[in-house]
Each structure stands twice: as structure tokens, then as C-alpha cells.
Design an enzyme around this catalytic site. Structure first.
Site, PDB file in Angstrom:
ATOM      1  N   CYS A 114      90.828  62.383 179.638  1.00 51.08           N
ATOM      2  CA  CYS A 114      90.475  63.520 177.998  1.00 51.08           C
ATOM      3  C   CYS A 114      89.122  64.057 178.269  1.00 51.08           C
ATOM      4  O   CYS A 114      89.543  64.789 177.343  1.00 51.08           O
ATOM      5  CB  CYS A 114      90.021  61.980 176.891  1.00 51.08           C
ATOM      6  N   HIS A 253      87.426  65.818 171.148  1.00 49.67           N
ATOM      7  CA  HIS A 253      88.418  65.359 172.053  1.00 49.67           C
ATOM      8  C   HIS A 253      89.072  65.107 170.386  1.00 49.67           C
ATOM      9  O   HIS A 253      88.211  63.836 169.939  1.00 49.67           O
ATOM     10  CB  HIS A 253      88.190  64.761 173.452  1.00 49.67           C
ATOM     11  N   ASN A 283      97.241  62.423 170.052  1.00 49.41           N
ATOM     12  CA  ASN A 283      96.051  62.688 171.384  1.00 49.41           C
ATOM     13  C   ASN A 283      96.386  63.542 172.742  1.00 49.41           C
ATOM     14  O   ASN A 283      97.111  62.496 173.030  1.00 49.41           O
ATOM     15  CB  ASN A 283      95.525  61.061 172.350  1.00 49.41           C
TER      16      ASN A 283
HETATM   17  N1  ACO Z   1     102.349  49.261 164.908  1.00 42.05           N
HETATM   18  C1  ACO Z   1     101.614  48.024 164.664  1.00 42.05           C
HETATM   19  N2  ACO Z   1     100.918  46.676 164.901  1.00 42.05           N
HETATM   20  C2  ACO Z   1     100.211  47.844 165.838  1.00 42.05           C
HETATM   21  C3  ACO Z   1     100.540  48.978 166.507  1.00 42.05           C
HETATM   22  C4  ACO Z   1     101.424  49.314 166.054  1.00 42.05           C
HETATM   23  N3  ACO Z   1     101.098  51.065 166.735  1.00 42.05           N
HETATM   24  N4  ACO Z   1      99.944  48.757 167.903  1.00 42.05           N
HETATM   25  C5  ACO Z   1      99.429  47.007 168.227  1.00 42.05           C
HETATM   26  N5  ACO Z   1      99.637  46.691 166.624  1.00 42.05           N
HETATM   27  C6  ACO Z   1      98.717  45.091 166.274  1.00 42.05           C
HETATM   28  C7  ACO Z   1      98.451  44.437 167.399  1.00 42.05           C
HETATM   29  O1  ACO Z   1      98.852  43.556 168.485  1.00 42.05           O
HETATM   30  C8  ACO Z   1      97.362  44.004 166.950  1.00 42.05           C
HETATM   31  O2  ACO Z   1      98.034  42.093 166.017  1.00 42.05           O
HETATM   32  P1  ACO Z   1      97.411  41.132 166.063  1.00 42.05           P
HETATM   33  O3  ACO Z   1      96.343  41.083 165.859  1.00 42.05           O
HETATM   34  O4  ACO Z   1      98.960  40.579 165.706  1.00 42.05           O
HETATM   35  O5  ACO Z   1      97.426  41.044 167.883  1.00 42.05           O
HETATM   36  C9  ACO Z   1      96.653  44.630 165.126  1.00 42.05           C
HETATM   37  O6  ACO Z   1      97.779  45.824 165.406  1.00 42.05           O
HETATM   38  C10 ACO Z   1      95.201  44.838 166.000  1.00 42.05           C
HETATM   39  O7  ACO Z   1      95.293  45.925 167.529  1.00 42.05           O
HETATM   40  P2  ACO Z   1      94.062  46.258 167.857  1.00 42.05           P
HETATM   41  O8  ACO Z   1      93.952  46.380 169.382  1.00 42.05           O
HETATM   42  O9  ACO Z   1      92.882  45.310 167.506  1.00 42.05           O
HETATM   43  O10 ACO Z   1      93.852  47.219 166.638  1.00 42.05           O
HETATM   44  P3  ACO Z   1      92.567  48.140 166.070  1.00 42.05           P
HETATM   45  O11 ACO Z   1      92.517  48.379 164.873  1.00 42.05           O
HETATM   46  O12 ACO Z   1      91.706  48.188 167.764  1.00 42.05           O
HETATM   47  O13 ACO Z   1      93.353  49.250 166.725  1.00 42.05           O
HETATM   48  C11 ACO Z   1      93.250  51.478 168.297  1.00 42.05           C
HETATM   49  C12 ACO Z   1      93.513  50.180 167.974  1.00 42.05           C
HETATM   50  C13 ACO Z   1      94.202  52.078 167.576  1.00 42.05           C
HETATM   51  C14 ACO Z   1      93.991  51.570 169.436  1.00 42.05           C
HETATM   52  C15 ACO Z   1      91.577  51.645 168.289  1.00 42.05           C
HETATM   53  O14 ACO Z   1      91.430  50.286 169.298  1.00 42.05           O
HETATM   54  C16 ACO Z   1      91.305  52.742 169.005  1.00 42.05           C
HETATM   55  O15 ACO Z   1      91.656  54.259 169.100  1.00 42.05           O
HETATM   56  N6  ACO Z   1      90.496  53.190 170.540  1.00 42.05           N
HETATM   57  C17 ACO Z   1      90.292  53.706 170.979  1.00 42.05           C
HETATM   58  C18 ACO Z   1      91.306  54.806 172.204  1.00 42.05           C
HETATM   59  C19 ACO Z   1      91.097  55.805 171.849  1.00 42.05           C
HETATM   60  O16 ACO Z   1      89.864  56.512 171.746  1.00 42.05           O
HETATM   61  N7  ACO Z   1      91.667  56.342 172.948  1.00 42.05           N
HETATM   62  C20 ACO Z   1      90.984  58.168 174.049  1.00 42.05           C
HETATM   63  C21 ACO Z   1      90.692  57.647 175.260  1.00 42.05           C
HETATM   64  S1  ACO Z   1      92.534  57.847 176.005  1.00 42.05           S
HETATM   65  C22 ACO Z   1      91.766  58.967 177.679  1.00 42.05           C
HETATM   66  O17 ACO Z   1      91.472  58.252 178.022  1.00 42.05           O
HETATM   67  C23 ACO Z   1      93.544  59.083 178.368  1.00 42.05           C
END
Ligand code: ACO
Length: 326
Positions: A114, A253, A283
Site C-alpha cells: 500500500c 492512503h 482499499n
Molecule cells: N462482517 C461481519 N463481521 C465481521 C467481518 C465482516 N466482514 N469481519 C470480521 N467480523 C467479525 C469478526 O469475526 C469478529 O467477531 P467475533 O468478535 O465474534 O470474533 C468481529 O467482527 C470483530 O473483528 P475484529 O477483526 O476485531 O474487528 P475490528 O473492529 O478490529 O475491525 C478491521 C477489523 C476493519 C480489519 C480493522 O482491524 C482494520 O481496519 N485494520 C487495519 C486494516 C488496514 O489498515 N489495512 C491496511 C493495510 S492493507 C495493505 O497493506 C495491503
């Protein structure tokens, strides 16, 4: 006189097919509410079957060349920032060179996930400013949806496809013109390979012999994002004798709206100066910054002389920032 890098033109391209959050609920246990509240994403574009990264790249490149009123004959360097190349080799940049009908100059890819566009702008500027090239095409192009495991709802909803490109030119600026002339002011790049296992693709030519799928410990990536990005921005501003008050446009980004808001808050930048396109594009990795930049340029928002800050963090981990006087 000092040799600087000037942005001469910009263009972008998005595949025709739009996939909404609602569309994803038909194949995944997810909801529009979850995706929007966690990431800010409403929809993403998806490359058609047979449409490759170089196909997206060439569309963006031709738009940028038209915007710069230049032709492939004027270019002597092509850099494609991508983590989703058409082939393991040759570089996607070489395929773009072929599609442009160019047999001169140099072409290679930058692989910083990214952060690819931020890294690419730093590399291209360095080559132009040291006389290794005179005009460059820098393209961020990705088909991220091809890397997704559509059974993994935690990553499948976050990514999209697209491309953005800039035409760069080496220009001579008089010392007293540096405060007004349009140019890339500077770049700051970082990486930390110790964190390579929190965001990666589980395949490759020398391991599985397959392309693999994107894997991410979302919480861990999130935890590092705001601090790393804010540090990079503050370091670059300091190196450039500027403060956050000098920045007119912040083009981050587009990984997650919550990360963008967190960074803007931490560095003290008003949200009105922050460009957000994640709701439309999701993204798109190395393509997200040029796509967002192109949008505000085409809307006529960026004026000559404006200070524009770009930043990104991605797999590696890699991160960094660029500062531009438009
Ligand atoms: N729909 C519904 N529920 C979901 C989904 C979905 N698509 N995905 C995960 N969940 C559930 C999980 O299973 C979990 O359930 P549980 O509590 O019963 O186990 C719950 O939602 C919470 O999951 P978390 O992963 O803890 O959710 P979080 O609030 O952390 O959000 C996210 C996830 C959006 C991915 C966040 O962590 C994030 O933005 N991280 C950074 C991503 C990023 O910056 N990427 C950039 C780099 S990409 C690159 O370089 C190629």
C-alpha cells in the site's frame, strides 16, 4: 539552480464493475452496517475477467499523458507501484511500456504494497533529480480483488481495484524560486520487516509456487498505523522546515476511514483538508493515493502553490510520506 521534480499531469482509471456491500452479503456472512462502521467502505470497483493490472495501468497512464499534453516519446522512465503484477516477471512496468509502444527508456516495478506510490514518488524524484531520467510515468495500479480469499470475511470486504498515474518532469528551480515553484519538496520512507507477518500474502514463486491469498491481523495493523503514519508526517514536515499549518491538502492512503480520522486528529489537521475516497473505492493499495489525488485535482480543488501531503502504510510493514508544492 537546483534540479527538482514537477508533476505535469495526472490521470486515473476504475474498472466498470461496482460491487456494493449489499452485493457481498449474498456471498459472505457480513452486513453493510459492519463494513461501513468498521472501515467507511460502501462499494469497490472490480476488474473484469481477463482485465489485468497493466490494463488498468495503461488507462491511467494515457489519461495522465493527455493531461500533461505529452506522448510516450517524451517519457524515459516508467515505474509501476503494484503488489498484484500481471506476471511474476517481467515487471508490469515493462508490459505498460510495450502497450505504450515505447522501446526507449527504463521500466521497473516498486513493491511496497500500500506504500507503493509513496515509495515510487521518492524513487522517481531521486532518479529525475540526479539526471538519470528526464520525464517519468509513475503509476499505482492494483487488482487487489484477485488476492482475496472470498471465504475470509475479515479481509474480503476491504479491497478494490483501480489505477492512478502521474507524469513527472525534472525542472531547474532557482534558489529564490523554491518557495513558489511547483515541485516535490521531499519524501520520508520507513519499513520494519519484523512486522512482515501481520499483513502478507501466503504464497509466492519460491514458497508455494502459487499466488496465495491476502492475510491480515487487522487489529495489529490498525495498532501500528496511526503512530507510524503520524511519525512519518511529522518527520517529513520537520525536515522540510514546515508545520502542519502549512498543509493545504492531506491525501492519505485509503485503508480505513478510522485510521484516516485517527491520523488527522493526531497530527492536528482539520478534516476539511483531508481527502477521503474510501467509501467509493475501498482499499486499492498502491492505487489509492493517485486515485484520490486525481479526484481533487479534477474537481479543481487543488490550486497552484498548494502544499499537498501524501502518506501510506502497508504490508512489510512499509510506510512513508511525500510533500509536494502543487
Ligand atoms: N462482517 C461481519 N463481521 C465481521 C467481518 C465482516 N466482514 N469481519 C470480521 N467480523 C467479525 C469478526 O469475526 C469478529 O467477531 P467475533 O468478535 O465474534 O470474533 C468481529 O467482527 C470483530 O473483528 P475484529 O477483526 O476485531 O474487528 P475490528 O473492529 O478490529 O475491525 C478491521 C477489523 C476493519 C480489519 C480493522 O482491524 C482494520 O481496519 N485494520 C487495519 C486494516 C488496514 O489498515 N489495512 C491496511 C493495510 S492493507 C495493505 O497493506 C495491503
Amino acid at each position: 539552480m537546483s534540479r527538482k521534480t514537477k508533476i505535469m499531469g495526472i490521470g486515473s482509471y476504475l474498472p466498470k464493475k461496482v460491487v456494493s456491500n449489499e452485493d457481498l452479503t449474498k456471498i459472505l456472512d457480513t452486513s453493510d452496517e459492519w463494513i461501513q462502521s468498521r472501515s467507511g467502505i460502501q462499494q469497490r470497483h472490480q476488474a473484469a475477467e481477463g482485465e489485468t493490472t497493466s490494463d488498468l495501468a495503461i488507462e491511467a497512464a494515457q489519461a495522465a499523458l493527455a493531461n500533461a499534453k505529452l506522448s510516450p516519446a517524451d517519457i524515459d522512465l516508467i515505474i509501476v507501484a503494484t503488489t498484484t503484477p500481471d506476471l511474476t516477471f517481467p515487471a508490469t512496468a515493462a508490459l505498460v511500456q510495450k502497450k505504450l509502444g515505447m522501446r526507449h527508456g527504463a521500466a521497473f516495478d516498486v513493491q511496497a504494497v500500500c506504500s507503493g506510490f509513496v515509495y515510487g514518488l521518492s524513487v522517481a524524484s531521486a532518479m529525475l533529480e540526479t539526471g538519470q531520467a528526464t520525464r517519468a510515468l509513475l503509476i499505482g495500479a492494483e487488482t487487489m480483488t484477485r488476492l482475496l480469499d472470498m471465504k475470509d470475511r475479515s479481509t474480503a470486504v476491504l479491497f478494490g481495484d483501480g489505477a492512478g498515474a502521474v507524469v513527472l518532469e525534472a525542472v531547474d528551480v532557482a534558489p529564490d524560486g523554491l518557495d513558489t515553484a511547483s515541485h516535490v519538496i521531499g519524501s520520508y520512507l520507513r519499513s520494519d520487516g519484523e512486522l512482515s507477518d501481520i499483513l502478507y500474502v501466503d504464497g509466492g514463486p519460491s514458497t508455494t509456487g502459487t499466488t496465495g491469498h491476502l492475510r491480515m491481523q487487522g487489529r495489529e495493523v490498525y495498532r501500528h498505523a496511526v503512530g507510524n503514519i503520524s511519525d512519518a508526517i511529522n518527520t517529513l514536515l520537520q525536515q522540510s522546515d514546515m508545520t502542519i499549518a502549512d498543509v493545504d491538502w492531506f491525501v492519505p492512503h485509503q485503508a480505513n476511514k478510522r485510521i484516516i480520522d485517527g491520523v488527522a486528529k493526531k497530527i492536528g489537521l482539520p478534516i476539511e483538508k483531508t481527502v477521503v475516497t474510501i467509501h467509493q473505492h475501498a482499499n486499492t493499495s498502491a492505487a489509492s493515493i493517485p486515485l484520490a489525488l486525481c479526484q481533487i485535482v479534477q474537481e479543481g480543488k487543488v490550486r497552484s502553490g498548494d502544499i499537498v501531503m501524501l502518506e501510506a502504510m502497508g504490508g512489510g510493514l512499509t510506510w512513508g510520506a511525500n510533500l509536494i508544492r502543487w
